[in-house]
Design a protein around this motif. Sequence first.
Motif, mmCIF file in Angstrom:
data_model
loop_
_atom_site.group_PDB
_atom_site.id
_atom_site.type_symbol
_atom_site.label_atom_id
_atom_site.label_comp_id
_atom_site.label_asym_id
_atom_site.label_seq_id
_atom_site.Cartn_x
_atom_site.Cartn_y
_atom_site.Cartn_z
ATOM 1 N N ARG A 70 23.840 38.023 28.234
ATOM 2 C CA ARG A 70 22.969 37.988 29.428
ATOM 3 C C ARG A 70 21.725 37.329 29.049
ATOM 4 O O ARG A 70 20.979 37.871 27.911
ATOM 5 N N GLU A 72 17.927 36.802 30.974
ATOM 6 C CA GLU A 72 17.112 36.699 32.287
ATOM 7 C C GLU A 72 15.627 36.338 32.043
ATOM 8 O O GLU A 72 15.259 36.301 30.872
ATOM 9 N N THR A 83 13.324 35.073 39.501
ATOM 10 C CA THR A 83 13.994 35.959 38.465
ATOM 11 C C THR A 83 15.316 35.391 38.271
ATOM 12 O O THR A 83 16.256 35.181 39.397
ATOM 13 N N THR A 85 18.860 34.674 36.312
ATOM 14 C CA THR A 85 19.966 35.242 35.520
ATOM 15 C C THR A 85 20.990 34.534 35.087
ATOM 16 O O THR A 85 21.471 34.055 36.025
#
Length: 360
Positions: A70, A72, A83, A85
């Motif tokens: 992951r 971000e 934002t 991701t």
Amino acid sequence: MFQLKHISLTQFKNYTNYSVDCNASAIGICGPNGVGKTNLLDAIYYLCFARSYFNKTDNWNVQQGSVGFRIEGHFEQKDHIYTTTCILREHSKKEIEVDGEVYTKLSAHIGRFPCIMVVPDDIALVNDGGEERRKFIDTLFSQLDVEYLQQLITYNKYLQQRNSLLKAMAEQKQPDRTLLDIYSTQLAIAGQVLYEKRAQFLATFIPQVLAIYNNITGFDEQLELQYESELHACNMVQLLEKQLPKDLLLQRTTAGIHKDDVLLLLNNQSFKNVASQGQKKTALFALKLAAFEMLKTTKGFSPLLLLDDVFEKLDEQRLTHLLQWVTAHDVQIFITDTHADRLQKISTILHKSMQMIMLS
């Protein structure tokens, strides 16, 4: 100014859990070899392109022993924080979302958060064959023009299908020209659009490369760039018809815009054969910075500039000219180096306070 304000990594390459705020327009990432400086830059690139700069296979970016990763990031643009991701789940399922909205097509993300990355291996742009330069051109133009990206995806799809069919026809010895004609027609339509767009782009791009190259060197060298394409002499339909006997024999599509190149010449000779290491590095920077200029002009703001250990082979004069070019642009720049004192020197030339990210 378009900026990355924060990034966090989970199970991405050598990072288990890592996050850092980016509080300056010039950010130095410092540490010994092997601690993950390049991997951090690659994570920033991944946020912009939904793929690694280095690895074609997403699973190669997963930390050893883990399942998925992951990334971000928080991008600031026009007083709004986006934002972003990127998640690779189990079974290689990839998701990209911005402000909680998941893309149905990953290609829709390309160009939204533009960036230019420069790494030592990019010298292949100068030293190697046309494939590297085509990839560079396609990556740049895909950020600039949505239609170009869609036509490129279409072209590559039909190119793969046509090549598979040519191979199957040779194996079965029962040619099905009907399906081949369909694939050829679709390939020709996309290829002709790509050729015309490339020619138009390169008419602007090539003079920018030459101007930046001479600015970095400090004087006028006889560098020349030439767009080479089989479609200069005929259209894509005519080209495929002409090459069909050869394609059937070799079981692949032997001509088309996937064979285009941008030739580099110095004093009318092959650049890679006669240029010094300094000239080659300067040509690389000129190509990348001209791409930066095109993105800035089209988008209306500067892309991120990611420089990975690129100052080893530049002499003092070329380094100074390069950094002076950077200071003339409102850009957030990330620079990796093994030596903190060299980054501080760069900060002085840039006339910018540099945030130091120390890795160990």
